[in-house]
Enzyme design. Structure first.
Site, short mmCIF file in Angstrom:
data_model
loop_
_atom_site.label_atom_id
_atom_site.label_comp_id
_atom_site.label_asym_id
_atom_site.label_seq_id
_atom_site.Cartn_x
_atom_site.Cartn_y
_atom_site.Cartn_z
N GLU A 183 -14.19 -39.11 44.49
CA GLU A 183 -15.51 -39.76 44.54
C GLU A 183 -15.63 -40.63 45.78
OE1 GLU A 183 -15.91 -41.68 40.72
OE2 GLU A 183 -16.77 -39.83 39.94
N GLU A 272 -15.41 -33.31 37.27
CA GLU A 272 -15.08 -34.22 36.16
C GLU A 272 -16.30 -34.19 35.27
OE1 GLU A 272 -14.06 -38.34 36.97
OE2 GLU A 272 -12.58 -37.70 38.46
C1 IPT Z 1 -14.90 -41.39 37.54
C2 IPT Z 1 -13.55 -41.37 38.27
O1 IPT Z 1 -13.45 -40.33 39.20
C3 IPT Z 1 -12.38 -41.30 37.34
O2 IPT Z 1 -11.22 -41.58 38.05
C4 IPT Z 1 -12.56 -42.26 36.21
O3 IPT Z 1 -12.58 -43.54 36.74
C5 IPT Z 1 -13.85 -41.96 35.48
O4 IPT Z 1 -14.93 -41.97 36.33
C6 IPT Z 1 -14.19 -42.96 34.41
O5 IPT Z 1 -13.24 -42.95 33.42
S1 IPT Z 1 -16.02 -42.56 38.29
C7 IPT Z 1 -17.65 -42.19 37.70
C8 IPT Z 1 -17.88 -42.46 36.30
C9 IPT Z 1 -18.57 -43.05 38.48
#
Ligand code: IPT
Length: 946
Positions: A183, A272
């Site tokens: 990100e 993700e």
């Molecule tokens: C995203 C991250 O890439 C991951 O590492 C983790 O932090 C996750 O969210 C939340 O648990 S950040 C995104 C929600 C802005």
């Protein structure tokens, strides 16, 4: 272009990788606009996220991976935490629970591809976002190409990349994708983003490189699409349900969650996709599981599949685990990182797991899903405007995938309609129902094994060729109508073995109408095709099935809690399976399988009219767990006493720092500047009193919910809350000149004029800030004391300082296990520590008191029984407890740290057949009775296990 690239790199990679590292045959990974391909075969990538560093037990890695595989996942996404492996610059450890080679081998043995995500930055609510805290002393902005940081991250990459490289699919291993950074959207530096990839290529990475763009921003996919930093397959992160677990009925407060198509030449990649949540409001993870439960999964995941045509999914998290030791990033999470995931922290399967399995088996079984285009208009029109359909079709086979859902995405009503469906093999009217928040992917024009599926208003879970006949498992909402139409050359014979199914044959179509109820069984023979056993279930009955591949061919099993794997041995089908209750087990296998063995048990079987084998399972034993008695205690904190010898402590005398936060007072007292990065630190300040001193003014930064305790000449002056993130200032918040303030009046009679006075301060360090916005002001925020003044009527009195922290990284448990408590430095947390001289447990006074006991376990053999430690009563803000199991720091209780009362004691750290030691370090701000009533409990019990 990619294959040219692969050929180029493959040559060089093969020469550097030792042949012994190869675990299987080498394969090629390519992609086009539809999907990834392995040796030209299209795959739908269905991955679940797992953090090995949050489960420090190698045997349990296998358990989680087998559970992923059994749910139809074909991949696992792994973050690699730099901090976990590197206690200091140049020092790296990949042994024991940090053995990444073993991790990757285990993934492969379980049959999973790996999406490797080594950062360097990973976020993940882990300390520093995966950055080691020593990086705070390194000049050069983190997450940039600036000197200092560049050397540091290259060092990490050159350690981790070669390990990943030798486990790539192209080397016969499981690694199929390499994720650069995480990100990386704000304060970006294209040279850095490009260099990560250049280093990876130089280290032998030859699989496609991806990155996960956040939340629709898409910088590496659009702005930089062709420039430096651009990756081959950018993906998108989507968290449509938010992290407000206290409001589990929310429905997409952060949007529709449709993963964009980022470029014409690549598949849609949900890098993700939300599958749980952090518990920002301390609602407890069960609420997070509700927020992201089966209804959400059905609606949002299927919407993504059919509306955007994604063929690459990675669900965050598949299994969350534990922020043991000092692994947590303190501002967003507490010890448990259960995440409300499909598999709980204690490795139990939940209804979310069932939904993953229903969807995962579908993706696995129905190949045309890997190549689909959106249909301009949907061929299936519902008669009721409350319902709507969206369609994709495979351009080669014509197979249609019709998504049926409510037109108003928030609707909770139950709506019926007739679907007027122009399917590839003809037009039909079929009744459908959508009950509440739900969505269905209906298939038409599909070669289902040797059958021709004209259409079905039931969903396909899986189908397999078993013993010369097709066995197909379809399902729908209990009580809703279902229609399945199959095409034959001539009238087939239809035998309804179980359930109420009406059959009609006309114009080569066999039409079956039914209501989804329990499990109906229909045997269709003749008609110019091989036999078909059609199993028509509900969501619930479908979820009882497991699929495994064996020497007999594929098998379907129902009645066990889990099937990890199955093998053929002579005429015996051997299942490696978990069973809980006494009940029946049914196996659909080739007729050559005549006997059944589950684990060590021979199961007597009979053959059913469905051709399956039917037997009985044995109930799992329930363990008796010992009471926790015989506690002994000992107070520590000799550091608070004036006569304590601190001459060997580190002199805290720096007058400059690399920190972007200029010190308010000198010397610099930041703990990281003196190499103390994790857990508690002690300070001792010496000053010669003039007699005019009246007050001690301190500032400390600890991360959220940290505290510090202060003594003068051995007298306890009190405590204050440590500063949190906002106090340092970042892009959104101006710096706070007074973070974590503490003002302590010097009580009469405490000061010793004209001679040495000793100020002792114990400061918690709750972990390090993340670096989500690539802002050093936030990430490099100090820990420990940040200002100290002994003030009086004639100004400040000079103080000389010493600091003491952790005694170096524990060789077995790693750099994040310990801080600098006296007991930790002296081994009071270790099982071998001789505590015989300790007194029977006594109340705790302000400061630190340790409690120890041991207990013997002999859990039933051949079982998997996750055990936890439970604190009775509500957590109190007046004290906090660090919990050590056999020396492992398994979490923190109390101190307003979070709502958690149950702490997982994972097998491996826990000796299930021997003596275990619990050691609790209680830091009390006031006198307290002790750590509270404590007990062991079992989260569950199954026969079987990893
Ligand atoms: C995203 C991250 O890439 C991951 O590492 C983790 O932090 C996750 O969210 C939340 O648990 S950040 C995104 C929600 C802005």
């Amino acid at each position: 272009m990619l294959s040219v690239f692969l050929v180029m790199l493959l040559g060089s990679a093969l020469t550097v990788v030792p042949a012994t590292a190869r675990t299987g045959a080498a394969h090629q990974v390519t992609y086009d606009k539809y999907s990834l391909q392995v040796d030209g075969r299209r795959i739908v990538l269905q991955a679940a996220e797992f953090h090995y560093f949050r489960l420090p037990s190698q045997r349990l890695w296998r358990d989680v991976f087998e559970k992923f595989k059994a749910a139809g996942f074909n991949a696992v996404s792994l973050y690699f935490s730099w901090a976990y492996h590197s206690p200091a610059p140049g020092a790296y450890d990949f042994t024991g629970v940090r053995d990444v080679d073993r991790l990757l081998r285990t993934a492969q043995q379980a049959g999973l591809y790996v999406i490797a995500r080594p950062g360097p930055y990973i976020n993940a609510e882990t300390t520093g976002g995966g950055f080691p805290a020593w990086l705070k002393n390194v000049p050069g902005r983190a997450r940039s190409s600036e000197a200092g940081f560049q050397d540091a991250y290259r060092e990490w990459l050159h350690r981790i990349n070669p390990i990943l490289a030798r486990h790539q699919v192209t080397q016969g291993g499981p690694v199929i994708l390499y994720n650069a950074e995480n990100e990386y959207q704000v304060n970006t530096d294209a040279a850095y983003m490009q260099d990560i990839q250049d280093q990876a290529r130089a280290d032998g990475i030859d699989v496609p490189i991806t990155t996960n763009d956040c939340c629709d921003a898409g910088s590496w996919s659009s702005t930089w699409a062709t420039g430096p930093g651009a990756v081959q397959i950018p993906g998108v992160d989507d968290y449509p349900q938010s992290f407000e677990c206290a409001n589990p009925d929310a429905w997409g407060p952060w949007g529709e969650g449709l993963t964009e198509k980022l470029r014409d030449d690549i598949p849609v990649f949900a890098a993700e996709y939300q599958a749980g949540a952090i518990d920002l409001g301390n609602a407890g993870y069960d609420k997070c599981r509700e927020l992201t439960g089966p209804a959400y999964m059905k609606y949002f995941y299927k919407n993504n599949l059919v509306t955007t045509g994604a063929t690459m999914f990675s669900y965050y998290m598949g299994y969350g685990g534990t922020n043991w030791g000092w692994l947590a990033q303190p501002n967003d999470v507490y010890t448990s990182y259960d995440y409300g995931a499909a598999i709980t922290e204690a490795r139990l399967l939940t209804p979310k797991y069932d939904e993953f399995k229903r969807q995962g088996y579908f993706l696995e079984a129905v190949a045309p899903l890997a190549k689909t285009d959106a249909a301009a208009t949907s061929p299936a029109a519902p008669s009721n405007p409350a319902l709507t359909t969206t369609t994709r079709a495979n351009p080669d086979t014509g197979t249609q995938f019709v998504l049926l859902k409510h037109a108003d995405r928030a609707a909770t009503s139950t709506d019926d309609a007739t679907l007027d469906w122009a399917a590839p093999d003809g037009r039909h009217q079929v009744p459908v129902r959508v009950r509440g928040r739900d969505a269905h992917v209906l298939v038409a024009g599909y070669d289902l094994g040797g059958q021709r599926l004209v259409l079905s208003s039931s969903e396909i879970m899986t189908h397999a060729l078993i013993g010369g006949r097709d066995v197909a498992l379809l399902y729908g909402t209990a009580g809703s109508p279902g229609t399945t139409i199959l095409r034959y050359g001539s009238r087939p014979e239809v035998k309804v073995l179980e359930g109420a199914v009406r059959a009609a044959y006309s114009g080569n179509d066999l039409r079956l109408d039914y209501d989804h109820d329990g499990l109906a069984r229909v045997l269709v023979t003749g008609g110019g095709r091989r036999p078909l056993l059609l199993l028509l279930g509900t969501d619930e009955t479908a979820a009882t099935f497991w699929r495994a591949e064996t020497g007999f061919g594929p098998v379907l099993v129902r009645g066990t809690e889990l099937v990890r794997s199955a093998t053929a041995q002579g005429d015996t089908l051997r299942l490696s399976a978990d069973t809980a209750a006494a009940g029946s087990v049914e196996v659909f296998a080739a007729p050559a399988a005549r006997r059944l063995r589950i684990g060590a048990d021979d199961v007597r079987v009979t053959r059913t009219s469905s051709g399956s084998l039917l037997g009985a399972t044995r109930a799992a034993e329930q363990p008796g767990l010992p009471a926790l008695t015989g506690w002994r205690s000992r107070a520590e904190a000799p550091e608070a006493a004036p006569g304590f010898d601190d001459s060997r402590w580190t002199a805290a005398d720096h007058t400059t720092t690399n920190s972007p936060h200029p010190p308010k007072t000198l010397p610099v007292l930041y703990a990281d500047d003196y190499g103390y990065h994790y857990g508690n630190v002690w300070y001792r300040g010496h000053f010669t009193a003039t007699g005019a001193e009246t007050r001690i003014d301190l500032n400390a930064v600890t991360g959220l919910r940290g505290n510090y305790l202060v003594w003068l000449n051995g007298r306890y002056l009190g405590t204050a809350a440590g500063g949190v993130e906002a106090d340092a200032g970042d892009q959104a918040n101006p710096p706070n000149p007074d973070p974590g303030p503490g003002h302590f009046d010097i009580p009469a009679g405490t000061l010793k004029t004209g001679t040495d006075n000793v100020l002792a301060v114990l400061v918690a360090n709750m972990g390090h800030n993340d670096d989500w916005i690539a802002d050093d002001l936030r990430f490099k925020q100090p820990r420990g004391l940040v200002a100290a003044t002994v003030a009086g009527t004639v100004g400040a009195t000079p103080v000389t300082w010493r600091i003491q922290g952790a005694a170096g990284a524990d060789k077995v448990r790693g750099p994040l296990n310990n801080g600098g408590l006296y007991g930790e430095r002296t081994g009071w947390h270790l099982p071998s520590y001789p505590d015989k001289s300790w007194k029977t447990a006594a109340p705790a006074t302000p400061g630190v008191t340790w409690y120890r006991t041991s207990f013997r376990l002999d859990l039933p053999k051949g079982h998997d029984i996750p055990v936890g430690l439970r604190f009775g009563g509500d957590p109190s803000p007046a004290y906090r407890v660090q919990i050590f199991l056999n020396g492992w720091n398994v979490g923190q209780y109390g101190g307003d740290i979070g709502p958690q009362r149950d702490f997982s004691l994972p097998a491996g750290l826990l000796d299930e057949h021997g003596t275990n030691t619990l050691a609790l370090a209680v830091t009390a701000e006031q006198p307290v009775a002790g750590p509270g009533p404590l007990s062991l409990f079992a989260y569950g019990s199954v026969r079987g296990g990893p």
